[in-house]
Scaffold this active site. Structure first.
Site, PDB file in Angstrom:
ATOM      1  N   LEU A 142       0.844  -1.273  -0.041  1.00  0.00           N
ATOM      2  CA  LEU A 142       0.015   0.144   0.116  1.00  0.00           C
ATOM      3  C   LEU A 142       1.076   1.376  -0.009  1.00  0.00           C
ATOM      4  CD1 LEU A 142      -2.706  -0.816   2.423  1.00  0.00           C
ATOM      5  CD2 LEU A 142      -2.859  -0.847   0.303  1.00  0.00           C
ATOM      6  N   LYS A 183       5.979   0.129  13.043  1.00  0.00           N
ATOM      7  CA  LYS A 183       4.891   0.722  12.004  1.00  0.00           C
ATOM      8  C   LYS A 183       4.466   2.132  12.376  1.00  0.00           C
ATOM      9  CE  LYS A 183       3.879  -3.517   9.579  1.00  0.00           C
ATOM     10  NZ  LYS A 183       2.697  -4.537   9.455  1.00  0.00           N
TER      11      LYS A 183
END
Length: 814
Positions: A612, A681
């Site tokens: 993504l 993340k």
């Protein structure tokens, strides 16, 4: 009348000489003058033999024997047995004389220039005689001419120069009365007025042919060699190089002076005034047209015609405040070099007159340094001029073309290309004619520089990317397969030629400078050498390819520690390994700074959201001036897969095991389930938003029992999941009772970040997140109420590999 010159590779052995005979036999000219070099490698053998003899090293005799064997073997292969006797007798007689000369050098322990010329002349004398005798046996109308009787030389300032007046008269008289169709003569050798043998320098056979062609007003001079003409660059260093069909005298001279070895630099001078064309052809591909050199302008007005280089260069710099405005400094400087018999190949001087810099052969640097320091001893003693500065291990690269002067921006394009590939330029020279732009660079950068420039000026903007891939397991294997599948598309549509030069797993590694064949990369790797991360980097750095990219598909901290070394050597890094970007902030910042300093992109899109475009979108928001206020996200495809498949009819152990087997988790699933992976993340997103944050600043609300977190291997970890099944079922039941779903959520707001399992109610953007999908909500100044949402598959080898692929393409488009 036509002159044909055949170089050492063309007459290296009997088989090649037979090809030469066919070319001469098929010549359409009424008379052919054939100039030949020594048998391939014999000149070097003679020089080495003479050196050893002068050092009183008995091993020179073995070289004498090798030289004799080469010529005897050639005779026995070419000449019929019935005719061999006289030829062998003649050659052995000459070899005996050669041996006597070498014995003399051995006895007195030295070799003079005169004796050296005499010794080295035997290569051409013997080859021309043998070839002429072979031609006779093959039925050609041939005579052998002694070059020493036709080409005369004088000595000027210690150097041998051709006496053109005497030479032209002798050649004209001889060839005008010679009735035979073929004349074979030796290249390279000549004689002084007193009859002593002299030589015309290495590559002098070309020069011999040009001298004769000019003397007899030949219709054409053909230079037969082992390549099909002059190339746009050295084909041994630039595989995409191509032959130049038509080139001007001036362009050819520039290319040859700057290292194009297919033509000896002085060759063009004798034929230039007569307007005699030169054609360079391939002995081993005689039908190929090769390159024609004439006084005509180049075809279609092309700008850059060739890129060439000179190796073994040193820079000599003289500078100091006492040089400014003082007449005669330059004169004295160059006079010193002239008196020391040192040739200058490049000159550059600052407009302030504060410094003069020249390029010379590295072999002359010690002599030049001493001579200049001695000449300016007074000025140096008084501080007006600094001691001469010497820089070694350099090379000159040059762009050449007649029409460069009429096109703006070529210099900028050249230097920009070199700069993008981190090729440091030490000096620049460009004449007023603008036929040549030269730059001095480190010799280790020559191959990279030539390929980068060739790609820019000759390859229709096709950019070559050279990949070095570490980690070829699940993700890495998919990535290599995608590269192989899309290779043709990338080249045709994106003008990118992607090659994988090196691959490695934890056991073995393999390299192929021409590109690893991706259809069978597994086989190549299985036959590779033992894996070594340090050696892998050393090999990548030593190859020094332009547009080099290190691709890390591992989850190794040890591999991530090497990123700074790659970036610091202008090697781009693409990685799905989150460890580096979630390490201490100073390391993260250092890697970003190295990428900017050394023009080496550092891309890690797959660190968050696999394929993504989350990080890329965030970068564009920040670059456009937007500011992030809050981030909410489900960033673990593996955890989303687990909680989307876990219910009262399954066990938590089985669902986690399934996620691991299908590649949704790390090899150690505890990294995902403990929240460490999600912490990394959200930390990366916070940092990319412009915030300074460490991993320890993130609040982690674990859902795993402590005993699961304390395990040290997968077997024990999975055992604790079975043991605590009731706890997991309780979490599920509580969410169902609230008409909610379990999602592992990361959040960043007001400089603080947290991760943890949450019960998501119906109507929330996270509620219907299926499978292993990820979702990110960016609340920014421009998106304060309705966030920018990025949603899609966030885990799996294929999508992660495609994300890495996308980063590679981004670099290709830089």
């Amino acid at each position: 009348m036509k002159v044909l010159k055949f170089g050492g590779t063309s007459v290296a052995n009997a088989q090649n000489i037979a090809l030469v005979k066919n070319i001469v036999s098929n010549s359409e000219s009424d008379k052919n003058i054939v100039v030949v070099s020594a048998l391939g490698g014999v000149t070097d053998l003679l020089l080495n033999t003479a050196t050893l003899a002068a050092l009183q090293d008995d091993s020179y005799k073995a070289f004498v024997k090798e030289i004799e064997d080469r010529h005897i073997e050639t005779i026995k292969t070419l000449i019929p047995i019935a005719s061999q006797s006289s030829v062998l007798s003649m050659v052995k007689s000459e070899l005996n004389t050669l041996e006597t000369l070498l014995e003399g050098a051995f006895l007195i322990g030295e070799i003079t220039p005169k004796l050296s010329d005499k010794i080295v002349s035997y290569g051409e004398l013997l080859s021309s005689y043998i070839i002429s005798e072979y031609f006779k046996e093959e039925g050609l109308d041939v005579v052998h001419a002694d070059s020493r009787k036709l080409i005369k030389t004088n000595t000027v300032n210690g150097k041998t120069v051709v006496n053109f007046e005497a030479t032209n008269t002798l050649c004209s008289n001889f060839f005008s009365v010679t009735p035979l169709k073929v004349v074979v003569m030796a290249g390279f050798i000549a004689s002084a007025e007193n009859g002593d043998s002299t030589t015309l320098g290495r590559g002098g056979s070309d020069y011999t042919a040009a001298i004769v062609a000019a003397a007899v007003n030949a219709e054409l001079l053909e230079i037969w060699t082992d390549v099909s003409g002059m190339y746009t660059a050295n084909p041994k260093l630039v595989k995409q190089a191509k032959a130049i069909p038509h080139i001007s005298y001036q362009e050819a001279m520039e290319l040859s002076h700057f290292g194009a070895k297919v033509l000896y630099p002085p060759t063009i001078q004798p034929v230039l005034a007569k307007g005699i064309s030169i054609q360079i052809k391939n002995t081993f591909d005689p039908e190929n047209e090769g390159t024609i050199i004439t006084k005509n302008k180049n075809e279609k007005g092309k700008t850059v015609r060739g890129i060439t280089h000179v190796e073994n260069i040193a820079l000599l710099s003289l500078e100091g405040p006492g040089m400014v405005g003082i007449p005669g400094i330059s004169k004295r400087f160059f006079e010193v070099l002239f008196q020391a018999n040192i040739s200058v190949v490049l000159i550059t001087q600052a407009s302030s007159e504060h410094s003069i810099c020249v390029g010379i052969s590295a072999d002359d640097v010690a002599l030049a340094e001493q001579a200049v320091n001695d000449a300016f001893e007074f000025e140096m003693g008084s501080g007006k001029i600094n001691p001469v500065v010497v820089e070694k291990n350099l090379a000159i690269i040059a762009l050449v073309g007649d029409n460069m002067k009429s096109h703006q921006g070529l210099s900028g394009k050249m230097f920009s290309t070199l700069g993008k590939n981190n090729v440091n330029i030490r000096a620049i020279a460009q004449g007023a004619s603008e036929r040549n732009i030269s730059a001095v660079i480190n010799k280790d950068d020559v191959k990279k520089a030539l390929n980068a420039l060739h790609e820019e000026f000759f390859e229709e903007n096709i950019k070559q990317l050279n990949l070095f891939v570490m980690g070829v397991g699940n993700v890495g294997g998919k990535f290599l397969n995608q590269i192989n599948q899309q290779k043709k598309y990338l080249k045709e549509n994106l003008k990118l030629n992607v090659r994988v030069i090196g691959i490695s797993n934890s056991r073995t590694m393999a390299f192929d400078e021409d590109g690893i064949p991706l259809k069978n990369w597994e086989s190549v790797l299985s036959n590779g050498e033992k894996a070594d991360k340090a050696k892998f980097f050393e090999t990548v750095n030593k190859l020094n390819y332009r547009n080099s990219i290190f691709v890390d598909n591992t989850a190794s901290a040890e591999v991530s520690d090497t990123y700074s070394s790659y970036l610091g050597n202008s090697i781009s890094v693409v990685t799905c390994n989150k460890i580096a970007c979630s390490s201490n902030y100073s390391n993260y910042l250092n890697l970003k700074q190295l990428a900017r300093t050394y023009n080496a992109p550092f891309l890690f899109e797959t660190n968050v959201g696999a394929g993504l475009p989350i990080i890329d979108t965030l970068k564009h928001l920040i670059a456009s001036g937007d500011k992030v206020q809050k981030i909410q996200a489900v960033l673990s495809g593996s955890l989303n897969f687990v909680f989307n498949n876990f219910n009262d009819k399954t066990t938590f152990h089985d669902v986690v095991k399934q996620a691991q087997e299908e590649g949704y988790t790390e090899p150690d699933p505890k990294i995902d389930l403990s929240g460490i992976d999600v912490m990394r993340k959200i930390l990366i997103l916070a940092r990319e938003s412009g915030n300074q944050l460490e991993i320890d600043d993130i609040q982690n609300n674990p859902f795993l029992p402590q005993e699961s977190l304390d395990t040290t291997n997968n077997e024990d970890f999975f055992a604790t999941l079975t043991k605590n099944e009731s706890s997991f079922q309780e979490l599920y039941k509580k969410a169902v009772d609230q008409d909610s779903k379990l999602k592992y959520v990361a959040q960043f707001e007001d400089g603080k970040a947290s991760v943890g399992l949450q019960e998501i109610p119906k109507g929330h953007d996270f509620y219907n997140l299926e499978g292993s999908d990820n979702i990110v909500l960016f609340y920014t100044e421009r998106y304060p109420n309705q966030p920018m949402i990025i949603k899609g598959a966030g885990a799996g080898a294929d999508v992660t590999a495609s994300g890495i692929f996308a980063d590679i393409i981004r670099i290709g488009n830089f």
